[in-house]
Design an enzyme around this catalytic site. Sequence first.
Site: not given
Ligand code: COA
Length: 345
Positions: A118, A260, A290
């Site tokens: 990214c 980004h 993204n």
């Molecule tokens: N729909 C519903 N539930 C979802 C889900 C979806 N699409 N994706 C994840 N969950 C669930 C998880 O399984 C978890 O469930 P659990 O509590 O039963 O285990 C719950 O939601 C919370 O997960 P968590 O990972 O703590 O959520 P979060 O608030 O951190 O959000 C991301 C997850 C991936 C959206 C977030 O961490 C994020 O944006 N990270 C950066 C990703 C990114 O930008 N990557 C590229 C960078 S270059």
Amino acid sequence: MSRAAVLCGLGSALPATAVTNEELAARLDTTDRWIRTRTGIGQRYVIAPGEATSDLAVTAAERALESARRGGGDGTDEVDLVIVATSTPDRPCPATAPGVAHRLGLGKVAAFDVAAVCTGFVYALAAAASMITAGAAHRALVVGADTFSTILDPTDRTTRAIFGDGAGAVVLRAGEADEPGALLGFDLGSDGGGADLITVRAGGSRQRASGLPPAEGDQWFAMEGRSVFTEAVINMSESAQRLLDRVGWKQGELDKVVAHQANVRILHAVGEQLGLEQQQIVVNLDRVGNTVAASIPLAMADAAGDGDLVPGQRVVLTGFGGGLTWGSTALIWPDVEPVRAPAHR
Ligand code: COA
């Protein structure tokens, strides 16, 4: 005044098909509400079978060249460097950029890929700007293009919700450092200790193709979302701040940040760290998700097209991605008319 690389053309490309959150929720265990509230994303675009990263790259590049022409620039024959930032090349070998240059009819120009996930577009800008200031190139096409839909696990509700396909491109010309559009400096960094946080395990020399299917899931893109979230906020904020110090701009003098587009909560946290109001942070991930290396130029094209980036504004571009990698650059926004993807809305 010293020689500098000056942004003079801007274009973007998106596949024809948008996938809404509701459409994803019909196939995977997720909801529009979860995706919107946790990421800010409402839809993303995906390429059709048979389409590849270079198809989007060529279209975005053609539009960037058209944008440069509208701004009174010279013809395409003057481009002597093409860099494609991508982590989803058409093939593992050779690079995608020479084929893009060929399809654009640019002749036998220098062409290579940059793989910094990214952060790829910012790294590619730095490479092109350095070659221009060194006199090794005079006019460069810098393209960020990725098609992560081709490497996502079809059953992974998290990565499927976040990533989309797209391409964005700029034309850089040789100019002077005091012109609007001149790239004023760079902050680049990496931390290979975090390589496992954003990765595709199989398919390279470590876990090479053997003719057998890779171990369960190893062919797909994998990400540790929570750790990535924290690293993204810290590294984009710190990189942007180091860049501001280098360029000599105080936080209060900054007009806009194009960061980004990973997650709207990451964007707001970066804005807060930099002392900015929410409207000073460009956001287009609600429409495209993204798009990896395409993210920053797609966001610039949208913001400039919508009048959200206007000539004379002090702008910082900042990215973070796999590697881990991060990078920032700054410019006074130039008088450039973007040529955007028609499928944007
Ligand atoms: N729909 C519903 N539930 C979802 C889900 C979806 N699409 N994706 C994840 N969950 C669930 C998880 O399984 C978890 O469930 P659990 O509590 O039963 O285990 C719950 O939601 C919370 O997960 P968590 O990972 O703590 O959520 P979060 O608030 O951190 O959000 C991301 C997850 C991936 C959206 C977030 O961490 C994020 O944006 N990270 C950066 C990703 C990114 O930008 N990557 C590229 C960078 S270059």
